[in-house]
Design a protein around this motif. Structure first.
Motif, PDB file in Angstrom:
ATOM      1  N   GLY A   1     -32.760  67.867  41.737  1.00  0.00           N
ATOM      2  CA  GLY A   1     -32.606  66.961  40.599  1.00  0.00           C
ATOM      3  C   GLY A   1     -32.231  65.570  41.056  1.00  0.00           C
ATOM      4  O   GLY A   1     -32.685  64.574  40.493  1.00  0.00           O
ATOM      5  N   SER A   2     -31.384  65.471  42.087  1.00  0.00           N
ATOM      6  CA  SER A   2     -30.969  64.168  42.602  1.00  0.00           C
ATOM      7  C   SER A   2     -32.154  63.412  43.184  1.00  0.00           C
ATOM      8  O   SER A   2     -32.283  62.201  42.972  1.00  0.00           O
ATOM      9  N   ARG A   3     -33.010  64.105  43.908  1.00  0.00           N
ATOM     10  CA  ARG A   3     -34.188  63.460  44.489  1.00  0.00           C
ATOM     11  C   ARG A   3     -35.138  62.973  43.406  1.00  0.00           C
ATOM     12  O   ARG A   3     -35.748  61.903  43.523  1.00  0.00           O
ATOM     13  N   ALA A   4     -35.278  63.753  42.341  1.00  0.00           N
ATOM     14  CA  ALA A   4     -36.155  63.359  41.240  1.00  0.00           C
ATOM     15  C   ALA A   4     -35.633  62.107  40.554  1.00  0.00           C
ATOM     16  O   ALA A   4     -36.393  61.188  40.240  1.00  0.00           O
ATOM     17  N   ASP A   5     -34.306  62.063  40.326  1.00  0.00           N
ATOM     18  CA  ASP A   5     -33.712  60.885  39.697  1.00  0.00           C
ATOM     19  C   ASP A   5     -33.872  59.655  40.580  1.00  0.00           C
ATOM     20  O   ASP A   5     -34.136  58.556  40.093  1.00  0.00           O
ATOM     21  N   GLN A   6     -33.703  59.848  41.894  1.00  0.00           N
ATOM     22  CA  GLN A   6     -33.841  58.739  42.826  1.00  0.00           C
ATOM     23  C   GLN A   6     -35.268  58.199  42.822  1.00  0.00           C
ATOM     24  O   GLN A   6     -35.496  56.985  42.860  1.00  0.00           O
ATOM     25  N   ALA A   7     -36.255  59.118  42.768  1.00  0.00           N
ATOM     26  CA  ALA A   7     -37.654  58.714  42.755  1.00  0.00           C
ATOM     27  C   ALA A   7     -37.981  57.916  41.493  1.00  0.00           C
ATOM     28  O   ALA A   7     -38.700  56.919  41.533  1.00  0.00           O
TER      29      ALA A   7
ATOM     30  N   LYS B   1     -39.646  49.310  41.382  1.00  0.00           N
ATOM     31  CA  LYS B   1     -40.949  48.828  41.843  1.00  0.00           C
ATOM     32  C   LYS B   1     -41.684  48.106  40.728  1.00  0.00           C
ATOM     33  O   LYS B   1     -42.310  47.061  40.942  1.00  0.00           O
ATOM     34  N   LYS B   2     -41.603  48.655  39.502  1.00  0.00           N
ATOM     35  CA  LYS B   2     -42.247  48.013  38.358  1.00  0.00           C
ATOM     36  C   LYS B   2     -41.662  46.625  38.114  1.00  0.00           C
ATOM     37  O   LYS B   2     -42.380  45.666  37.818  1.00  0.00           O
ATOM     38  N   ALA B   3     -40.331  46.509  38.223  1.00  0.00           N
ATOM     39  CA  ALA B   3     -39.676  45.214  38.025  1.00  0.00           C
ATOM     40  C   ALA B   3     -40.109  44.215  39.079  1.00  0.00           C
ATOM     41  O   ALA B   3     -40.361  43.040  38.789  1.00  0.00           O
TER      42      ALA B   3
ATOM     43  N   PRO C   1     -40.540  54.141  29.780  1.00  0.00           N
ATOM     44  CA  PRO C   1     -40.598  55.614  29.704  1.00  0.00           C
ATOM     45  C   PRO C   1     -39.946  56.287  30.894  1.00  0.00           C
ATOM     46  O   PRO C   1     -39.314  57.320  30.758  1.00  0.00           O
ATOM     47  N   LEU C   2     -40.096  55.729  32.071  1.00  0.00           N
ATOM     48  CA  LEU C   2     -39.470  56.319  33.249  1.00  0.00           C
ATOM     49  C   LEU C   2     -37.963  56.277  33.124  1.00  0.00           C
ATOM     50  O   LEU C   2     -37.258  57.209  33.516  1.00  0.00           O
ATOM     51  N   ALA C   3     -37.433  55.154  32.588  1.00  0.00           N
ATOM     52  CA  ALA C   3     -35.995  55.043  32.405  1.00  0.00           C
ATOM     53  C   ALA C   3     -35.506  56.086  31.418  1.00  0.00           C
ATOM     54  O   ALA C   3     -34.448  56.695  31.588  1.00  0.00           O
ATOM     55  N   ALA C   4     -36.293  56.305  30.326  1.00  0.00           N
ATOM     56  CA  ALA C   4     -35.901  57.292  29.331  1.00  0.00           C
ATOM     57  C   ALA C   4     -35.895  58.693  29.927  1.00  0.00           C
ATOM     58  O   ALA C   4     -35.015  59.511  29.661  1.00  0.00           O
ATOM     59  N   GLN C   5     -36.910  58.978  30.766  1.00  0.00           N
ATOM     60  CA  GLN C   5     -36.971  60.300  31.402  1.00  0.00           C
ATOM     61  C   GLN C   5     -35.786  60.521  32.319  1.00  0.00           C
ATOM     62  O   GLN C   5     -35.263  61.617  32.432  1.00  0.00           O
ATOM     63  N   THR C   6     -35.347  59.445  32.978  1.00  0.00           N
ATOM     64  CA  THR C   6     -34.211  59.570  33.880  1.00  0.00           C
ATOM     65  C   THR C   6     -32.962  59.950  33.106  1.00  0.00           C
ATOM     66  O   THR C   6     -32.137  60.745  33.543  1.00  0.00           O
ATOM     67  N   GLY C   7     -32.801  59.369  31.905  1.00  0.00           N
ATOM     68  CA  GLY C   7     -31.598  59.644  31.133  1.00  0.00           C
ATOM     69  C   GLY C   7     -31.660  60.988  30.450  1.00  0.00           C
ATOM     70  O   GLY C   7     -30.652  61.680  30.297  1.00  0.00           O
TER      71      GLY C   7
ATOM     72  N   ALA D   1     -35.815  56.162  39.709  1.00  0.00           N
ATOM     73  CA  ALA D   1     -35.143  54.863  39.810  1.00  0.00           C
ATOM     74  C   ALA D   1     -35.936  53.912  40.695  1.00  0.00           C
ATOM     75  O   ALA D   1     -36.062  52.714  40.400  1.00  0.00           O
ATOM     76  N   GLN D   2     -36.483  54.455  41.786  1.00  0.00           N
ATOM     77  CA  GLN D   2     -37.289  53.621  42.675  1.00  0.00           C
ATOM     78  C   GLN D   2     -38.567  53.143  41.981  1.00  0.00           C
ATOM     79  O   GLN D   2     -39.023  52.021  42.192  1.00  0.00           O
ATOM     80  N   ALA D   3     -39.142  54.003  41.136  1.00  0.00           N
ATOM     81  CA  ALA D   3     -40.347  53.620  40.408  1.00  0.00           C
ATOM     82  C   ALA D   3     -40.051  52.484  39.434  1.00  0.00           C
ATOM     83  O   ALA D   3     -40.842  51.547  39.275  1.00  0.00           O
TER      84      ALA D   3
END
Length: 208
Positions: A35-41, A48-50, A18-24, A43-45
């Motif tokens: 927006g850039s900071r939100a996308d970076q956050a 971290k899950k992986a 779901p986080l990946a979908a939200q990023t796209g 991606a980091q999440a």
């Protein structure tokens, strides 16, 4: 147990979807640096899950008594240099060097065979065989599996019956851990017949 491990890893990775979908799909919700900071956050999440999924799989493997070293998965060449020092008593040592380049996780094999005919005697088979398989770990050291077969002609020495005795052949098989580019003496074999000794030194270097 393998199915359980795979299921747990997949579950953790799917939870990041779901986080990946939200990023796209959420690129229009913000502009500029916010927006850039939100996308970076996001991606980091996901990252971290992986990492958590890998950590869980590793802990399960360790609990089953299978910690084991981790080796690189990329194609990596390793140069292996083996030096034999054959010396009898105070005589000048006879040195032989074998070098090969082998990819991590694969075998390299060298066969060297010849014949020597001492005056008035039957021919002697001279042999130097080296098999080596390196494994480059993600932490740097190299695990090396090595097999050596060495049958030299050597200096013929008379025994008590005045017959000619051939030097003892050396056969070794061992696994060692080496630091890249640093030589290490891995064995010293003594001849059971006389004061001759054979020293084996190995150096493994990861090629960039």
């Amino acid at each position: 147990m393998k199915k359980v491990i795979l299921a747990m890893s997949c579950a953790l990775l799917l939870s990041a979807a779901p986080l990946a979908a939200q990023t796209g799909s959420g690129s229009g919700s913000g502009t500029g640096s916010a927006g850039s900071r939100a996308d970076q956050a996001k991606a980091q999440a996901i990252e971290k899950k992986a990492e958590e999924a890998v950590a869980v799989t590793t802990k399960i493997a360790e609990a089953q008594g299978r910690p084991g070293p981790r080796f690189v998965l990329t194609l990596t060449n390793v140069q292996i240099e083996l030096t034999l020092t054959d010396q009898a008593g105070a005589a000048v040592p006879d040195k032989k060097t074998v070098s090969m380049v082998v990819s991590s996780g694969n075998w390299g094999k060298i066969r060297s065979t010849g014949n020597v005919r001492p005056a008035g005697e039957t021919p002697l088979i001279v042999q130097l065989d080296v098999d080596a398989r390196p494994f480059v770990s993600v932490d740097g050291p190299i695990q090396l599996e090595l097999t050596l077969n060495y049958s030299p002609p050597g200096a013929q020495t008379p025994d008590k019956d005045n017959a000619r005795a051939r030097p003892t052949s050396i056969n070794q098989s061992l696994t060692v851990v080496l630091q890249s580019g640093k030589p290490l003496v891995i064995s010293q074999a003594a001849d059971p017949v006389n004061d001759r000794k054979v020293i084996v030194e190995v150096k493994a270097t990861v090629l960039k």
